[in-house]
Design a protein around this motif. Structure first.
Motif, PDB file in Angstrom:
ATOM      1  N   LYS A 153      20.283  -6.576 -10.293  1.00 51.93           N
ATOM      2  CA  LYS A 153      20.426  -4.892 -10.734  1.00 51.93           C
ATOM      3  C   LYS A 153      19.596  -4.430 -11.615  1.00 51.93           C
ATOM      4  O   LYS A 153      18.971  -3.380 -12.146  1.00 51.93           O
ATOM      5  CB  LYS A 153      21.797  -4.590 -11.331  1.00 51.93           C
ATOM      6  N   ASP A 154      19.370  -5.414 -13.143  1.00 54.62           N
ATOM      7  CA  ASP A 154      18.325  -5.014 -13.750  1.00 54.62           C
ATOM      8  C   ASP A 154      16.944  -5.277 -13.791  1.00 54.62           C
ATOM      9  O   ASP A 154      16.517  -4.306 -14.059  1.00 54.62           O
ATOM     10  CB  ASP A 154      19.165  -6.440 -14.995  1.00 54.62           C
ATOM     11  N   LEU A 155      16.871  -5.905 -12.306  1.00 53.19           N
ATOM     12  CA  LEU A 155      15.025  -5.649 -12.075  1.00 53.19           C
ATOM     13  C   LEU A 155      14.939  -4.600 -11.615  1.00 53.19           C
ATOM     14  O   LEU A 155      14.269  -3.757 -11.586  1.00 53.19           O
ATOM     15  CB  LEU A 155      15.046  -7.155 -11.511  1.00 53.19           C
ATOM     16  N   LEU A 156      15.782  -4.266 -10.584  1.00 58.28           N
ATOM     17  CA  LEU A 156      15.877  -2.585  -9.484  1.00 58.28           C
ATOM     18  C   LEU A 156      15.578  -1.268 -10.953  1.00 58.28           C
ATOM     19  O   LEU A 156      15.080  -0.619 -10.581  1.00 58.28           O
ATOM     20  CB  LEU A 156      17.409  -2.662  -8.962  1.00 58.28           C
ATOM     21  N   SER A 157      16.665  -1.896 -11.446  1.00 55.86           N
ATOM     22  CA  SER A 157      16.453  -0.657 -12.798  1.00 55.86           C
ATOM     23  C   SER A 157      15.306   0.310 -13.136  1.00 55.86           C
ATOM     24  O   SER A 157      14.747   1.328 -13.650  1.00 55.86           O
ATOM     25  CB  SER A 157      17.589  -0.712 -14.049  1.00 55.86           C
ATOM     26  N   PHE A 158      14.651  -1.012 -13.023  1.00 60.13           N
ATOM     27  CA  PHE A 158      12.595  -0.848 -14.205  1.00 60.13           C
ATOM     28  C   PHE A 158      12.071   0.309 -12.884  1.00 60.13           C
ATOM     29  O   PHE A 158      10.814   0.425 -13.499  1.00 60.13           O
ATOM     30  CB  PHE A 158      12.310  -1.202 -14.110  1.00 60.13           C
ATOM     31  N   LYS A 159      12.849   0.431 -11.923  1.00 57.04           N
ATOM     32  CA  LYS A 159      12.180   0.882 -10.174  1.00 57.04           C
ATOM     33  C   LYS A 159      10.392   0.564 -10.450  1.00 57.04           C
ATOM     34  O   LYS A 159       9.052   1.658  -9.809  1.00 57.04           O
ATOM     35  CB  LYS A 159      12.182   2.027 -10.822  1.00 57.04           C
ATOM     36  N   LEU A 194       0.329  -1.322  -0.292  1.00 53.89           N
ATOM     37  CA  LEU A 194       0.065  -0.046  -0.023  1.00 53.89           C
ATOM     38  C   LEU A 194       1.046   0.800  -0.326  1.00 53.89           C
ATOM     39  O   LEU A 194       0.192   2.094  -0.599  1.00 53.89           O
ATOM     40  CB  LEU A 194      -0.596   0.032   1.358  1.00 53.89           C
ATOM     41  N   LYS A 195       1.821   1.124   0.688  1.00 55.58           N
ATOM     42  CA  LYS A 195       2.959   2.747   0.513  1.00 55.58           C
ATOM     43  C   LYS A 195       4.073   1.360   0.750  1.00 55.58           C
ATOM     44  O   LYS A 195       4.880   1.299   2.176  1.00 55.58           O
ATOM     45  CB  LYS A 195       2.453   3.375   2.072  1.00 55.58           C
ATOM     46  N   PRO A 196       4.669   1.971  -0.824  1.00 52.33           N
ATOM     47  CA  PRO A 196       5.877   0.812  -0.128  1.00 52.33           C
ATOM     48  C   PRO A 196       7.502   1.516   0.126  1.00 52.33           C
ATOM     49  O   PRO A 196       7.336   2.843   0.071  1.00 52.33           O
ATOM     50  CB  PRO A 196       6.926   1.233  -1.723  1.00 52.33           C
ATOM     51  N   ILE A 197       8.041   1.336   1.090  1.00 55.56           N
ATOM     52  CA  ILE A 197       8.992   1.739   1.848  1.00 55.56           C
ATOM     53  C   ILE A 197      10.230   1.585   1.548  1.00 55.56           C
ATOM     54  O   ILE A 197      11.711   2.053   1.968  1.00 55.56           O
ATOM     55  CB  ILE A 197       9.032   1.862   3.163  1.00 55.56           C
ATOM     56  N   SER A 198      10.576   0.521   0.236  1.00 55.70           N
ATOM     57  CA  SER A 198      11.680   0.039  -0.300  1.00 55.70           C
ATOM     58  C   SER A 198      11.470  -0.263  -1.799  1.00 55.70           C
ATOM     59  O   SER A 198      10.184  -0.278  -1.635  1.00 55.70           O
ATOM     60  CB  SER A 198      12.551  -0.606   0.340  1.00 55.70           C
ATOM     61  N   ALA A 199      12.300  -0.404  -2.621  1.00 57.67           N
ATOM     62  CA  ALA A 199      12.696  -0.253  -3.596  1.00 57.67           C
ATOM     63  C   ALA A 199      11.720  -1.698  -3.771  1.00 57.67           C
ATOM     64  O   ALA A 199      11.115  -2.595  -4.403  1.00 57.67           O
ATOM     65  CB  ALA A 199      13.321  -0.800  -4.814  1.00 57.67           C
ATOM     66  N   PHE A 200      11.825  -2.996  -2.627  1.00 61.21           N
ATOM     67  CA  PHE A 200      11.844  -3.875  -3.201  1.00 61.21           C
ATOM     68  C   PHE A 200      11.167  -4.799  -1.459  1.00 61.21           C
ATOM     69  O   PHE A 200      11.728  -4.148   0.007  1.00 61.21           O
ATOM     70  CB  PHE A 200      12.927  -5.334  -3.262  1.00 61.21           C
ATOM     71  N   ILE A 201      11.376  -5.994  -1.066  1.00 66.66           N
ATOM     72  CA  ILE A 201      10.506  -6.839   0.143  1.00 66.66           C
ATOM     73  C   ILE A 201      10.801  -8.119  -0.325  1.00 66.66           C
ATOM     74  O   ILE A 201      10.378  -8.715  -1.565  1.00 66.66           O
ATOM     75  CB  ILE A 201       9.452  -6.846   1.089  1.00 66.66           C
TER      76      ILE A 201
END
Length: 389
Positions: A134-140, A22-29
């Motif tokens: 790293k590539d996955l995270l690049s899509f934000k 509902l409110k991501p506080i980080s790029a991933f979990i």
């Protein structure tokens, strides 16, 4: 379909993940769970909750291998939690697009400019290497990474996404407790020891010192099928097992031939092959002193691998180091016979039947041994034959 009854463990994890969404506080979990704790059930209930909140939300589900993707697809469809806007694919096809030559042949892969998704859910996340992550995270795009934190760390490098997951599932489902393979996985990760005895019709551990052990082992190996995975600790053992099985199957030459089972030993993102992937040779011929020209159908993949593979790797105890042989790295790829594998190479693979030879390295501490044994046991889906003491 009636709603599934979640354990307290699952409910707490679901609350945690949904609140983050509902409110991501980080790029991933990261969500870690052992075999039998209901990770897929959790993801199914999570998707239902997301749909109630936003029926237009696009979720991209992805896994490391084609086989794992198909298993995930079937489980989620059985739970009726795949919606028309969602997608299920390998990680590779999710984030990379093919580079074609003028004959429309694939000559490489490149990172996509964007992904049409609001959320990415990664299954088998313990398999991810640092470059793909790293590539996955690049899509934000927010990512939920789900994996088994009880398994061995990735094959190479210090990167281990699931080393300390933010959310953990540790309580085994009541239904799963009736599965002898799940119970052996519990013994492996808690005690690092599995006693010698019969655990079910298709699950057994024998003592390698017993007078009839050799005959039992040979009978198991002679009944090798493609649906069998054979696991050990030492590369020397792996080579010996591969030789025995190949001879029993009628391969009388030391070199690889059409029909041989092989394993990829080095990532090549450009050709969509990854360390640990298994396949069957369709055709092979000598091209030079160093290289075979080959066609290999990788398990549960749609595209045929075509390319050069290094001759000296087959039947070699050690993996060849292409880092110090740059010319060879540019020339082709690394494969070896894939009937028997070390447990480290088998991460991400599963088979209906697993034959496990317990082999503990002298420098392996108790914690690493528990992970080794747990990883080995959980490669089996239905049958498990362990050789130890």
């Amino acid at each position: 379909m009636a709603p599934l009854k979640l354990s307290i463990d699952q409910k707490n994890a679901l609350d945690w993940i949904y609140s983050w969404s509902l409110k991501p506080i980080s790029a991933f979990i990261t969500v870690g769970g052992y075999a039998g704790v209901g990770k897929t059930t959790l993801m199914a209930e999570y998707r239902k909750l997301l749909n109630k909140k936003n029926k237009k939300l696009k979720v991209a589900f992805a896994s490391f291998t084609g086989r794992a993707t198909r298993v995930l697809n079937n489980k989620l469809k059985d739970g009726h939690v795949i919606f028309k806007q969602d997608s299920i694919s390998t990680i590779h096809s999710l984030i990379y697009s093919p580079i074609l030559n003028n004959k429309q042949h694939i000559i490489g892969w490149k990172l996509k400019e964007d992904i049409k998704a609001d959320l990415i859910v990664i299954d088998e996340a313990s398999m991810l290497d640092q470059n793909i992550w790293k590539d996955l995270l690049s899509f934000k795009i927010p990512i939920v990474a789900v994996g088994d934190h009880g398994q061995l760390p990735p094959i190479k490098g210090s990167f281990n996404l699931m080393q300390n997951p933010m959310v953990k599932l540790e309580k085994i489902h009541r239904q799963a407790k009736d599965n002898p393979i799940i119970m052996l996985s519990l013994l492996a990760r808690e005690n690092g020891h599995i006693p010698v005895r019969q655990f079910g019709n298709k699950v057994v551990k024998i003592d390698r010192k017993n007078i009839d052990a050799q005959e039992q082992i040979e009978n198991q190996l002679k009944n090798y099928l493609k649906t069998t995975i054979i696991l050990c600790g030492y590369n020397k053992t792996r080579v010996q097992l591969n030789q025995f099985i190949r001879q029993n199957l009628g391969f009388n030459q030391a070199h690889p031939d059409a029909g041989d089972r092989v394993i990829c030993l080095k990532n090549n993102h450009r050709k969509n092959i990854y360390n640990g992937m298994l396949g069957t040779i369709q055709s092979i011929k000598s091209k030079s002193d160093d290289w075979y020209q080959s066609e290999i159908m990788m398990d549960d993949e749609d595209d045929l691998f075509e390319g050069f593979i290094y001759k000296d790797q087959f039947g070699n105890v050690q993996s060849q180091n292409f880092t110090t042989k740059r010319g060879k790295q540019l020339g082709g790829d690394l494969f070896d016979f894939g009937y028997a594998l070390t447990v480290h190479k088998a991460q991400g693979s599963q088979a209906k039947k697993a034959i496990v030879f317990e082999e503990r390295f002298p420098k392996m501490d108790d914690q690493m041994w528990k992970k080794w044994l747990y990883t080995a046991v959980t490669r089996a889906e239905e049958e498990l034959f362990i050789v130890g003491n």
